[in-house]
Enzyme design. Structure first.
Site, PDB file in Angstrom:
ATOM      1  CE  LYS A 163      -4.547   1.909  -0.776  1.00 44.08           C
ATOM      2  NZ  LYS A 163      -3.905   0.589  -0.659  1.00 44.08           N
ATOM      3  CB  SER A 181      -5.268   1.753   3.531  1.00 46.12           C
ATOM      4  OG  SER A 181      -4.241   1.286   2.684  1.00 46.12           O
ATOM      5  CB  SER A 214      -0.952   0.013   1.201  1.00 46.21           C
ATOM      6  OG  SER A 214      -2.096  -0.754   0.947  1.00 46.21           O
TER       7      SER A 214
END
Length: 389
Positions: free
Chosen positions: A64, A124, A61
């Site tokens: 991102k 997230s 993640s």
């Protein structure tokens, strides 16, 4: 600060705001078990600590952060607004449905850009990433092309994205500890008006409240970001940034192994905290030179003027061991021959900082004024003078 001498030897230098020759030789905390880590002084760009920082690993993640970078770029350019409502496609809705992080947006609904940003950063949400990617580039695949182009522009040479969120991909995707800290630093510097989203500890959407997984936000008031990440292949990751007094650090720990999400979340928070605390204890950020001041006026050949004012274009910061300011010294290295025409901002040398005899930082010296070529008389006179020299 007093300049001790001027050298007339010119070396090619990196066209960066500042560069550091080597990591300052102070050992980082010994209790770190992260497979990779990297600690940077955000102002100077200096590497304070690192382990396998250029190893290519799965981004999870942390991807991102790049998605947010491109969203913030669109907002800053006026191509996107926070209150614009974005339609949610079926692809966006389905992304992450099999147990991954979601914002829980509904297919066919319209969600504001600001809510999608909070869903992406705080929760997230993989679905939020796809919705934003499709709004900006039309398709997620086209958005990924923008992500990789931006990575190259930032010098992230060990990074390749395959999607906007970081979920496992059939195609190889990777980043490195150095690259991801470089990206986080650029986001903090370039988009201060939007960076505040990273310090939000919870966000409620669709009557579902989710909490930021960055545990340091509730533990250390100096920490204001940035992003957690986990996949089975990537391990537990955390990018953090903290500011204490006039010093900001950016850190990442990657590849932490743990038997549960609770244990992994605590481990990445603890090791990030240890790295940040160590950095703040051991180092300080020194302001070496502010832009605009004339530091020297070397001879300019074949120009309408014979002297060229030289200084720095951006503030020159250096990372130094705490309490060592009195042991710093500066030197200038200028081009041996500076010829007109010269444009304002044109590099003509380097300002170097030494801690005793060790070079610890350098910064471009630039022309502070544009000077055109002189006339035929100046050309002939300077040709004769150069010949005698």
């Amino acid at each position: 600060m007093r300049l001790l001498r001027i050298s007339f030897l010119f070396f090619l230098f990196l066209l960066l705001a500042a560069s550091v020759h080597a990591r300052l030789d102070i050992n980082p905390p010994s209790e770190l078990t992260a497979r990779n880590y990297f600690l940077m002084d955000a102002r100077s760009g200096a590497t304070l600590a690192d382990k396998d920082a250029d190893q290519r690993v799965e981004p999870a993640s942390l991807t991102k952060i790049m998605t947010a970078y491109l969203v913030f770029r669109e907002l800053q350019a006026g191509k996107l607004t926070l209150d614009e409502n974005v339609p949610v496609s079926e692809q966006a809705w389905r992304t992450g449905m099999t147990g991954a992080s979601r914002m829980y947006i509904d297919v066919g609904s319209h969600v504001s850009v600001e809510d999608l940003i909070r869903g992406m950063i705080v929760q997230s949400g993989n679905d939020a990433c796809v919705a934003l990617a499709e709004r900006i580039a039309g398709t997620e695949a086209a958005f990924v092309d923008l992500m990789n182009a931006q990575a190259l522009a930032l010098g992230m040479n060990d990074t390749q994205f395959q999607n906007s969120h970081g979920l496992p991909s059939e195609q190889t995707q990777y980043t490195s500890a150095r690259d991801i800290v470089t990206l986080a630093r650029e986001l903090i510097i370039n988009f201060p008006e939007y960076y505040g989203y990273y310090s939000e500890r919870s966000f409620t959407y669709n009557n579902i409240t989710q909490h930021n997984r960055n545990l340091l936000l509730g533990r250390d008031p100096s920490v204001d970001g940035v992003k957690t990440g986990w996949t089975s292949a990537a391990g537990y990751n955390l990018v953090t940034s903290a500011q204490r007094d006039d010093m900001r650090l950016v850190a990442v720990v990657m590849g932490i192994e743990a038997s549960s999400s609770r244990e992994g979340g605590l481990a990445r928070a603890d090791q990030s905290q240890a790295l940040l605390n160590w950095g703040f204890r051991q180092f300080e950020t020194a302001t070496i030179q502010q832009p605009g001041d004339i530091l020297v006026e070397p001879r300019l050949w074949f120009g309408a003027e014979t002297r060229l004012p030289v200084g720095v274009e951006t503030t020159f910061y250096a990372s130094i061991p705490r309490g060592s300011r009195e042991n710093l010294r500066q030197e200038m290295a200028l081009q041996e021959l500076i010829e007109a025409p010269v444009e304002v901002g044109q590099p003509v040398g380097e300002l170097r900082v030494y801690l005793q005899d060790d070079l610890i930082a350098e910064h471009p010296l630039v022309a502070l004024r544009t000077v055109s070529k002189g006339g035929i008389f100046r050309y002939l006179l300077d040709t004769i003078l150069r010949w005698f020299q």
